[in-house]
Motif scaffolding. Structure first.
Motif, PDB file in Angstrom:
ATOM      1  N   TRP A   1      63.187 102.381  53.827  1.00  0.00           N
ATOM      2  CA  TRP A   1      62.526 101.325  54.609  1.00  0.00           C
ATOM      3  C   TRP A   1      63.556 100.344  55.132  1.00  0.00           C
ATOM      4  CZ3 TRP A   1      57.199 101.270  55.432  1.00  0.00           C
ATOM      5  CH2 TRP A   1      56.468 102.211  54.696  1.00  0.00           C
TER       6      TRP A   1
ATOM      7  N   HIS B   1      58.548  99.123  47.425  1.00  0.00           N
ATOM      8  CA  HIS B   1      58.480  99.952  48.620  1.00  0.00           C
ATOM      9  C   HIS B   1      57.782 101.277  48.308  1.00  0.00           C
ATOM     10  CE1 HIS B   1      62.167  97.869  50.686  1.00  0.00           C
ATOM     11  NE2 HIS B   1      61.180  97.043  50.404  1.00  0.00           N
TER      12      HIS B   1
ATOM     13  N   SER C   1      59.315 101.830  58.069  1.00  0.00           N
ATOM     14  CA  SER C   1      59.755 103.091  57.477  1.00  0.00           C
ATOM     15  C   SER C   1      60.766 103.798  58.378  1.00  0.00           C
ATOM     16  CB  SER C   1      58.552 104.008  57.250  1.00  0.00           C
ATOM     17  OG  SER C   1      58.998 105.297  56.878  1.00  0.00           O
TER      18      SER C   1
ATOM     19  N   TRP D   1      53.211 109.481  50.437  1.00  0.00           N
ATOM     20  CA  TRP D   1      53.932 108.332  49.873  1.00  0.00           C
ATOM     21  C   TRP D   1      53.319 107.964  48.530  1.00  0.00           C
ATOM     22  CZ3 TRP D   1      57.793 106.377  53.089  1.00  0.00           C
ATOM     23  CH2 TRP D   1      57.738 106.789  54.427  1.00  0.00           C
TER      24      TRP D   1
END
Length: 988
Positions: A481, A496, A823, A981
């Motif tokens: 990120w 994150h 991202s 994710w």
């Protein structure tokens, strides 16, 4: 030099040095004729007033009873420098609360005419000086307590002074107890305001201010927690390095990139070749973000300050290994499983028999597993003997089928007991495979270490932390990120989202399909061949719709062990524009028994389904449950075959947003199928209904630039409002969190936040700002998907990039409270959807089921009693001179379960109730014997957290890394794909 960096004199003092004027808030007499809610709110206000008075008194006591005497006493018990460090920022905190008390007193005096308190909190605690004073106090807290602790050990006169002050106070609270109060203050405020909000009806003028106040306080508390966590981690690594006196640790200390994740006391167990425990050792494990260290604790002196901390600890480092090479080994799992999977399957601590209390020391995993295999072998032999007995010609009293049945039942009982022992032993056991030094030929070597935690929850959270830390070390996440230079106002790196993997979702050689939409079914998909044993990562499966110019395609993706896998793919006759998951209805057990299997299959309402909205104007309903193949239950058209743009489901109604500006509302028939004719059509406008959102007892529908609020009871429009004043702004997406709705538009890069109750416009965010900080040039940015998930507002863009913005998670307003991150992992084209996939906790439903062999279903509570209350002495003995009586009354077990001879997917570990424990084994014996023992005296740093997993899945074309030089995209890089994710457990 022990001077803390935060204690250096500032060039510009941010705090006004004034005498603290304390204006005490006094509650007026309660007037007559108040409603019950007004009375309750008055009592809560009284609690706020009393709580604040006690807090300010505590701050004054610190300054007047401790700091002033220590400053005036000669000779000084504490130097001027140490006095500053111990009482750092307490006066400034008192100033903040003195100002709050003035505002509080003013509001209390006029309470009966105003009845508002939320705005006072917002005005008092949104000031930067409050965050500065508290964060500097919190950051310095460990240093201050360390000085007190050390001075108590070195100067008896100082210890006597502290004791005298404590004994002379009416509540006998210690200095440490008083100094803890600022740490606890904002959580106390949050609880009080949550209580006030519960007793404040919608429409009350104090409701929005209270929600705003909760947002301010949660944001403040979160920032304080982060700063304290950072300070504690730096302090801990410093202390560990100092206590260990290892060159390696001094390097760790000097590296700004390393931080401590957790510290745990565990008991290491050593086995002999037979799997018997020969000794136990107390160890302390330090998990850093990239290193795992094991040490022995040597305590030089054991003085305790305020009953919390010990001094003089030294560590002898036993080994340290790279965290990325640490593997958790579970018996019963296939070798090498971890190589192909980011998250190797782990056994859930919830599947153990919690009430089992063995009274003997368990043996090692190898021995128990060997015992079980012997029992299964013997059961097979006894089965063969039973067949031979059946072929006997004569009739013998002690050799007949009844006796053979007793033998079989007895062995089945022992198998159940052995599996019970295995699970009981494994609930706190962690076996690690660790890298050793290379051998003479340069090949890598490995060694194993076995540890026991003090509770099953600690084992579970330790393994989860390990998995998350290893995932963070993966190449994809080292630079995952983009964020501007850290100014303390953005998402911390530990929060994150972590990329698990990216995979294509399509049939072979069909690259022309492009991802359009998705729906998530939370029911876990289990194939018939394998058991789900993946460390509480039992996710469901995702239906993904892709399209060409003329047709659509469905890909069904499962998420076993957080790893995506396409399990089915099929085409449909029209382009799929939207879809929605509809859960199956829960039926009473009596009704289920009355229905045969064919009727259950036939009744659509009993099974979960996915509804597809088609461009051709049709709705297709597919069965969506474990093990089911492509089964379409229904297919029907909307009036005038109007294209379906959006779908949602609530209270047995299906709402379809159409391209002509209408909403078709469908109801279910008695057989569970949808009535093909809409019960009602609601006319909103002439533009497409692009988004539908369930909001408590209403549906929010977006048509053009307007939001229409439709009652789910009457299906009529209750109200509507314009989301944007500019003409031509069309709403594309909506996402709700708490009492706020984020709204995106088809053009432009602005997101708007509205209050769900008053419909007030609260905030605008331009997502182009963080995107342009990362990407060169000024590319046009628009929103293509939207999701609020666990303190993050995730925004998919037309550039394939995802932006994450921090938002609160309480009942407050979900306004963005810091800078966004962008991202580096992106799709080649728009992010078409963002979906949350949360693991299901089947604690109550599956705990017993998973503790039995396959095929044995618990029918009632008696089954539980068989497992939980079995006497330990009935387990298989390892003494070959002792025979086991297989006869006896075990009919209840045989009748209540269809016992299989298969051991199934077992959680195998050490333990044998037949081995007598020795004195050196007493630690682990005590741990295993009683799960109710409290280990508060142990230095457990881990949070109590549920073993759970939250994934976010994004859909688009292919995958690319933004910060790499992009070559011309190959055809296979443009196929329909998902990125998966993992949301760090810290956020859950």
């Amino acid at each position: 030099d022990h001077r803390s960096s935060c204690l250096e004199e500032e060039e510009l003092n941010l705090f006004i040095d004034v005498d603290c004027v304390h204006t005490e808030a006094i509650m007026t007499p309660m007037p007559e004729g108040l409603s019950q809610q007004q009375v309750v709110r008055r009592y809560i206000l009284g609690s706020v007033v009393d709580s604040e008075k006690n807090y300010v008194d505590a701050l004054k006591r610190i300054l007047e009873q401790y700091e002033k005497p220590l400053s005036d006493t000669e000779p000084k018990l504490l130097s001027e420098r140490k006095l500053k460090m111990v009482f750092y920022r307490i006066k400034e905190i008192l100033q903040c609360h003195s100002m709050f008390q003035i505002a509080l007193a003013s509001r209390v005096s006029e309470w009966d005419s105003v009845e508002m308190i939320g705005d006072v909190f917002v005005a008092s605690f949104s000031k930067s000086m409050v965050l500065d004073a508290y964060s500097e106090y919190v950051n310095n807290f460990s240093t201050a307590v360390g000085i007190l602790k050390k001075t108590c050990a070195m100067k008896p006169a100082f210890l006597d002074f502290l004791k005298q002050c404590q004994e002379s106070s009416p509540d006998r609270i210690t200095l440490y107890g008083l100094m803890m109060k600022p740490i606890q203050r904002f959580p106390q405020f949050i609880l009080l305001l949550q209580d006030m909000l519960k007793n404040t009806n919608k429409g009350h003028p104090d409701r929005l201010p209270l929600q705003m106040a909760l947002t301010e306080l949660e944001t403040l508390a979160e920032k304080l927690n982060e700063r304290k966590r950072d300070a504690d981690q730096r302090c801990e690594i410093k202390q560990i390095a100092k206590a260990m006196n290892e060159r390696y640790l001094n390097k760790v200390r000097n590296s700004g990139n390393r931080y401590l994740i957790r510290t745990d006391d565990m008991v290491e167990t050593v086995y002999n070749d037979k799997g018997e425990i020969i000794k136990t050792k107390e160890r302390r494990l330090f998990m850093l973000n990239d290193v795992l260290m094991c040490a022995t604790v040597n305590i030089r002196s054991s003085y305790e300050s305020s009953g919390t901390m010990t001094t003089g600890q030294r560590y002898l480092l036993k080994w340290s290994v790279p965290l990325g090479q640490v593997e958790v080994i579970e018996y019963g799992s296939s070798e090498g499983q971890g190589e192909n999977c980011r998250f190797p399957p782990q056994h859930s601590a919830e599947n153990v028999v919690i009430n089992s209390k063995p009274n003997k020391l368990y043996m090692g995993p190898g021995q128990l597993y060997h015992d079980l295999q012997n029992l299964l072998h013997d059961l097979n032999v006894v089965g063969q003997i039973s067949q031979l007995i059946g072929s006997l010609k004569g009739n013998y009293q002690n050799l007949n089928q009844s006796v053979a049945h007793d033998w079989t039942s007895g062995l089945q009982k022992l198998i159940l007991k052995k599996e019970d022992e295995i699970r009981a032993a494994d609930r706190c056991r962690i076996q690690l495979q660790l890298p050793g030094k290379q051998d003479k030929s340069g090949r890598p070597t490995f060694f194993t270490a076995v540890f026991n935690t003090f509770t099953p929850a600690i084992k579970q959270s330790w393994i989860n932390n390990l998995q998350m830390a290893k995932l963070a070390l993966a190449e994809d996440n080292l630079l995952g990120w983009f964020c501007v230079e850290d100014d303390g106002n953005q998402i911390k790196k530990e929060k994150h989202p972590l990329l698990v993997r990216h995979v294509p979702v399509m049939m072979a050689k069909q690259q022309e399909f492009k991802v359009e939409c998705a729906a998530y079914n939370p029911e876990p998909y289990l194939s018939g061949e394998t058991e789900s044993d993946s460390c509480a990562m039992e996710h469901g499966f995702l239906w993904i719709g892709s399209c060409t110019n003329q047709m659509g395609q469905i890909a069904i993706v499962s998420f076993q062990s957080s790893s995506p896998k396409v399990i089915e793919c099929f085409n449909v006759e029209s382009r799929i524009l939207c879809m929605v998951y509809i859960p199956g209805e829960e039926k009473p057990k009596e009704q289920n028994k009355a229905l045969d299997s064919e009727n259950v299959l036939a009744k659509a309402s009993n099974v979960p389904t996915i509804c597809l909205g088609m461009e051709e104007g049709s709705i297709s309903v597919y069965k969506s449950c474990q093990g089911s193949k492509k089964i379409r239950l229904q297919h029907f058209f909307t009036p005038e075959k109007s294209t379906i743009i959006s779908l949602t489901y609530m209270s047995h109604y299906l709402f379809a947003g159409l391209v002509n500006g209408n909403i078709s509302i469908y109801t279910k028939a008695e057989d569970g199928m949808w009535n093909t004719e809409p019960q009602k059509i609601v006319k909103l406008g002439v533009l497409p209904v692009r988004s539908l959102l369930v909001m408590e007892e209403t549906i929010w529908a977006a048509c053009g630039g307007q939001i229409f609020i439709i009652s789910t009871a009457t299906h009529s429009i209750e109200s509507h409002f314009e989301a944007h004043q500019e003409e031509g702004m069309v709403i594309s997406h909506m996402a709700v969190a708490g009492v706020g709705v984020w709204i995106a538009f088809t053009s432009g890069s602005t997101l708007r936040l509205f209050h769900t109750e008053t419909l007030k416009h609260l905030q605008d965010i331009n997502i182009a700002t963080p995107v342009h900080n990362m990407l060169p040039g000024q590319q046009r940015v628009s929103v293509t998907s939207l999701l609020v998930c666990h303190g993050l507002l995730l925004v998919g863009t037309n550039l394939g990039i995802i932006v994450a913005l921090p938002v609160p998670r309480l009942q407050g307003i979900p306004k963005v409270t810091g800078r966004g991150i962008v991202s580096y992992h992106a799709h080649n084209g728009p992010v078409k959807f963002l979906v949350t996939a949360t693991s299901i906790n089947k604690k109550n439903r599956n705990k017993l089921r998973n503790s039995l062999p396959p095929g044995s279903e618990p029918k009632d509570n008696d089954q539980k009693n068989v497992l939980h209350n079995e006497r330990p002495g009935s387990s298989l003995s390892n003494n070959h001179d002792t025979a086991i009586w297989l006869g006896g009354s075990v009919g209840s077990i045989a009748q209540k379960s269809d016992l299989s001879s298969s051991s199934g997917s077992l959680t195998l570990s050490h333990g044998s109730s037949s081995l007598e424990h020795r004195p050196e084994d007493s630690n682990i014996y005590e741990l295993l014997k009683d799960q109710n023992i409290s280990f508060k005296s142990k230095r457990q740093k881990c949070k109590k957290m549920k073993a759970s997993s939250v994934l976010v899945i994004s859909g688009g074309q292919g995958h690319r890394k933004v910060n790499k030089k992009t070559k011309q995209q190959r055809q296979d890089e443009l196929v329909s794909s998902v990125m998966v994710w993992q949301i760090p457990l810290l956020n859950i």
